[in-house]
Design an enzyme around this catalytic site. Sequence first.
Site, PDB file in Angstrom:
ATOM      1  N   ASP A  20       0.811  -1.214   0.000  1.00 42.71           N
ATOM      2  CA  ASP A  20       0.000   0.000   0.000  1.00 42.71           C
ATOM      3  C   ASP A  20       0.845   1.264   0.000  1.00 42.71           C
ATOM      4  OD1 ASP A  20      -2.723  -0.558  -0.044  1.00 42.71           O
ATOM      5  OD2 ASP A  20      -2.799  -1.031   2.087  1.00 42.71           O
TER       6      ASP A  20
HETATM    7  C1  GLC Z   1      -1.104  -0.482   5.051  1.00 44.90           C
HETATM    8  C2  GLC Z   1       0.267  -0.239   5.548  1.00 44.90           C
HETATM    9  C3  GLC Z   1       0.380   1.068   6.252  1.00 44.90           C
HETATM   10  C4  GLC Z   1      -0.224   2.162   5.433  1.00 44.90           C
HETATM   11  C5  GLC Z   1      -1.633   1.817   5.010  1.00 44.90           C
HETATM   12  C6  GLC Z   1      -2.197   2.835   4.105  1.00 44.90           C
HETATM   13  O1  GLC Z   1      -1.943  -0.752   6.101  1.00 44.90           O
HETATM   14  O2  GLC Z   1       0.691  -1.250   6.395  1.00 44.90           O
HETATM   15  O3  GLC Z   1       1.720   1.318   6.539  1.00 44.90           O
HETATM   16  O4  GLC Z   1      -0.217   3.359   6.143  1.00 44.90           O
HETATM   17  O5  GLC Z   1      -1.627   0.591   4.344  1.00 44.90           O
HETATM   18  O6  GLC Z   1      -3.407   2.410   3.546  1.00 44.90           O
HETATM   19  C1  GLC Z   2      -1.676  -3.917   5.397  1.00 46.49           C
HETATM   20  C2  GLC Z   2      -2.895  -3.840   4.523  1.00 46.49           C
HETATM   21  C3  GLC Z   2      -2.724  -4.712   3.304  1.00 46.49           C
HETATM   22  C4  GLC Z   2      -1.446  -4.391   2.611  1.00 46.49           C
HETATM   23  C5  GLC Z   2      -0.263  -4.425   3.552  1.00 46.49           C
HETATM   24  C6  GLC Z   2       1.012  -3.965   2.916  1.00 46.49           C
HETATM   25  O1  GLC Z   2      -1.560  -5.171   5.932  1.00 46.49           O
HETATM   26  O2  GLC Z   2      -4.042  -4.246   5.229  1.00 46.49           O
HETATM   27  O3  GLC Z   2      -3.806  -4.582   2.428  1.00 46.49           O
HETATM   28  O4  GLC Z   2      -1.273  -5.313   1.575  1.00 46.49           O
HETATM   29  O5  GLC Z   2      -0.530  -3.595   4.651  1.00 46.49           O
HETATM   30  O6  GLC Z   2       1.025  -2.623   2.640  1.00 46.49           O
END
Ligand code: GLC
Ligand code: GLC
Length: 827
Positions: free
Chosen positions: A488
């Site tokens: 993400d």
């Molecule tokens: C995921 C990541 C996090 C980020 C988020 C944004 O959860 O782990 O670091 O801030 O996505 O959507």
């Molecule tokens: C968090 C989010 C997931 C994403 C991951 C890496 O676990 O829930 O959707 O793939 O972060 O950013």
Amino acid sequence: MTRFGYFDDDAREYVITRPDTPLPWINYLGSEDFFGIISNTAGGYAFYRDARLRRLTRYRYNNTPVDVGGRYLYVRDRETGEFWSPSWQPTRDDLGDYRCRHGLGYTIIGSTRAGMRVDTLYFVPLGQTLELWRTRITNQRDSSVGLSVFSAVEFCLWDALDDATNFQRNYSTGEVEVDASVVFHKTEYRERRNHFAYFACSERLVGFDTQRDAFLGPYRGWDRPVAVECGESANSIAHGWAPCGSHHVALTLAPGETREIRFILGYWENAIEAKFDPPGSQTIDKRSVHEVIARHLDPSSVDAALTALADHWSERLGTIQVSTPDEHTNRTVNIWNAYQCMVTFNLSRSASLFESGIGRGMGFRDSNQDLLGFVHMIPARARDRLLDLAATQLPSGGAFHQYQPLTKRGNDAVGSGFNDDPLWLILAVAAYVKETGDAGILDAAVPYENRPGSEAPVFEHLQRALQYTLERLGPHGLPRIGRADWNDCLNLNCFSETPGESFQTTENRQGGVAESVFIAGLFVLAAEELATIAERQGLGGVAAEYRSARSAMATAVRDHGWDGSWFRRAYDHAGNTVGSATNDEGRIYVEPQGMCVMAGIGLDDGRAVAALGSVSEHLATPHGIVLQQPAYTRYRVELGEISSYPPGYKENGGVFCHTNPWIVIAETLVGNGDRAFDYFLRINPSAREAISDLHRCEPYVYAQMIAGKDAVVPGEAKNSWLTGTAAWSLVAITQWILGLRPDHDGLRVDPCLPAAWNGFTARRTFRGARYHITVRKPAGVAGRVSHLVVDGHRIDGHLVPLAPEGADVTVEAFIGPDVYSIPHSRR
Ligand code: GLC
Ligand code: GLC
């Protein structure tokens, strides 16, 4: 046994032996509509379905001291005036023999002080929208004692975000009713709500409180409520401000006597036309809820409900039970990992101690991946989940990134354009069909974007998902990344220079051309799954088309995604490489190594082995495999959120545990059982129990992240419970290391074991038959299964054919070269 606790595997519990764990160690109550989080000192909160919109009780995130707001009890010795909390919080007095037993859907917290043993069991009975607390008090003194017992919860005014922000209104809306031993919380019941909360007690009360500040007294906290200190409730009726619920029960216990008090914290809805009794009044119509309360306060119903809960879990976990030479593997597979997968099914990423219950709904990619970990336990509910997910797909084949559990509608605020999202639906549906054999789901009619009239078969949804990638290829023939892919925080089309702006939804490079090698790998994997499904549907032409798209994509990866010693990560908006030896930082990323090898890319030309060698050389640490190296030391506007984290945390070089099982699986694909198992253990919570002081999170569940080698404190975990690590770890250990892998035509028994193991036994229920499996490995011989003996009949290879429903099947699997493995024709 560590200084914080131990596993009691026979009881399927983790036993915490001191209250001041490094962080609150929590458990979940409830598995259908009513849920609660409960910490080892009774902190946490309860909600109905949606942790944001229907929250029953308050919890103060990020408070000091930590973990405030919970299911509290105070015991007061009426003679001496001494009082304490048997769960330690909120008074935090010294306790003797403190124990918290977190079990499957229940928690028991108890201690001894001043000669009083007090244990409280908390759980949500199946099918109910309430939680039960059963407190047992034993007088261990040799004289009788007069006690006051006070309960305390603080009500949340339903919408947790509004509750924590809109004080100008909320201080004037709170309302309650008190009827005998029940406190009813009915804020906003006068207007549009037809639901209320209640807090009931099995005993006659000597007093109660429902106005928080009357119970606590001015300028006091939950550690010293004035009502408890003085031994007298104010019998307050909340009018605005902060409604709470507190019962005051007086008991006299003879020496050795045990008394039991039961409490219920519940949620109830009345029919809209039957809200008030008498009609026209403002008094809650309690007729239907009274019966529920009376039934659950009955002592015998508590035991029955508890037995039903235990059976429920035995049935779910019973789908796979293993006995291996490794205790971490056994308890992970048999108990905790499966349990954690069920929690991710229920809550996705919404409510934990790290997810406030306010932020996120159900993630599209998260929920599809979570399904891989629970589909074998709850196939019918998995099917419903898949249909819900498919219904949030857009006509383009893309998907809303999230949807709200209460409405099941896509979340407009986050929108779509995370270009990996739709492909996960293919993997999830394929896993469902392999597990259940229910190819009928492919014909189920599901709308796009929840729009009535747009219904199309699930199979077509999957086709559009694949097409979505093909219609969005970039300059190198690799899939365009959109806002982000699985990572993400790799936001390659968004150049954000404004503090606080969302990295994901700010699209300031329209028509961004950045490409993802990871999505390419995912596409190759998904295309093969869909081709197989198409073939089995009699659509040979479609299957051939997907296989050729698959091989074109694999070629693009070989031509533009291979860096020499590992797979590249991406091309950014300007066409520069990400995750290449030519980069100064972020030269190698873990995700494409895992995904490309899982997709089979490089298995035939040595690249898979080379990529995994590079992972071992550059990314593997004693605490797990870090996400990338070197971590970014400064903010890079062209990469997005990833470089916003200090080195070693989260996506910037943390051990982002979700990716580790991909490497475990990849290692089994190249036949490296030792390395696969070693990686499996590095992030395994049970295997890390001994370093709980460092790890800090619960030793019974996976955490999303363990700080990487560049962090200030490498090895420190965060974000436990709600993580894709749960599903993928269970898949990696059960399907790839132990090799018990559902397939369309049967169950594969294809383990890739560490050299030191001589085999293992397992029970697996699959399509209604029970398989009793023994894997044997003649000492000193490594390798794969050469043949099976199924109910006495020899079968070459490792596919156990389908047995009729209800059958018991004995399977022996033999690993390694063996004298009987000569082809039949030459024998
Ligand atoms: C995921 C990541 C996090 C980020 C988020 C944004 O959860 O782990 O670091 O801030 O996505 O959507
Ligand atoms: C968090 C989010 C997931 C994403 C991951 C890496 O676990 O829930 O959707 O793939 O972060 O950013």
